[in-house]
Write a protein that holds these residues in place. Sequence first.
Motif, PDB file in Angstrom:
ATOM      1  N   GLY A 195       0.740  -1.195  -0.188  1.00 42.68           N
ATOM      2  CA  GLY A 195       0.004   0.030  -0.085  1.00 42.68           C
ATOM      3  C   GLY A 195       0.997   1.373  -0.053  1.00 42.68           C
ATOM      4  N   PRO A 196       0.203   2.347  -0.075  1.00 38.12           N
ATOM      5  CA  PRO A 196       1.088   3.665  -0.159  1.00 38.12           C
ATOM      6  C   PRO A 196       1.695   3.974   1.398  1.00 38.12           C
ATOM      7  CG  PRO A 196      -1.172   3.920  -0.436  1.00 38.12           C
ATOM      8  CD  PRO A 196      -1.231   2.650  -0.198  1.00 38.12           C
ATOM      9  N   ILE A 197       2.898   4.272   1.100  1.00 37.74           N
ATOM     10  CA  ILE A 197       3.938   4.320   2.280  1.00 37.74           C
ATOM     11  C   ILE A 197       3.436   4.715   3.676  1.00 37.74           C
ATOM     12  CG2 ILE A 197       4.888   6.371   1.839  1.00 37.74           C
ATOM     13  CD1 ILE A 197       7.796   4.988   2.400  1.00 37.74           C
ATOM     14  N   GLU A 198       2.390   5.632   3.547  1.00 38.39           N
ATOM     15  CA  GLU A 198       1.804   6.304   4.573  1.00 38.39           C
ATOM     16  C   GLU A 198       0.835   5.232   5.672  1.00 38.39           C
ATOM     17  OE1 GLU A 198       1.496   7.400   1.933  1.00 38.39           O
ATOM     18  OE2 GLU A 198      -0.595   7.879   1.600  1.00 38.39           O
ATOM     19  N   THR A 199       0.614   4.062   4.810  1.00 35.00           N
ATOM     20  CA  THR A 199      -0.300   3.157   5.408  1.00 35.00           C
ATOM     21  C   THR A 199       0.455   2.032   5.940  1.00 35.00           C
ATOM     22  OG1 THR A 199      -0.614   1.927   3.238  1.00 35.00           O
ATOM     23  CG2 THR A 199      -2.212   3.782   3.833  1.00 35.00           C
TER      24      THR A 199
END
Length: 130
Positions: A99-103
């Motif tokens: 997933g997106p790095i912030e997740t």
Amino acid sequence: MQKTFQNKIVLVTGGSVGIGRSAAEAFAREGASVVIAARRENEGIAAGKRIHAAVGKASFVRADVAVEADIAAMIAYAVRTYGRLDVVFNNAGIEGKLGPIETVGAADFDAVFNVNVRGTWLVMKMPCHI
Ligand SMILES: NC(=O)c1ccc[n+]([C@@H]2O[C@H](COP(=O)([O-])OP(=O)(O)OC[C@H]3O[C@@H](n4cnc5c(N)ncnc54)[C@H](OP(=O)(O)O)[C@@H]3O)[C@@H](O)[C@H]2O)c1
């Protein structure tokens, strides 16, 4: 004709399913005695039986490559069973959370690193004369 891995002892981590199982079968076809290691026993035992039934010699040992004591026991099993260890295919690995790095949390990163990188490093540094 001499097979490529005739009389070789080969350990395949994550050899119970997928790429590892295919590799374990290929090593056995080429004459190796194969030790399959993974966490899930049913899949690992089944993979060993497939090799026995079709192409050659294999056995299963349960091991989590994120756990140093499991790695020591895995290597000891291979040496105890076959007398030595010639080749290791460090195939065990996980994809982890995608997933997106912030997740993706630090714990997700650590889980992947512990298996894919630290696990391989621990396997390769473990002495084969336990
Ligand atoms: N398939 C791809 O497209 C692809 C692409 C790039 C890289 N890879 C890498 O290639 C390798 C094989 O891929 P695959 O698709 O065949 O994977 P897979 O089907 O998920 O199989 C992974 C194998 O590794 C074992 N395993 C996972 N964590 C383990 C642990 N902590 N200790 C010991 N064994 C462990 C699994 O058994 P248990 O769960 O029972 O332990 C299983 O035998 C992996 O390292 C993967 O990351 C695959």
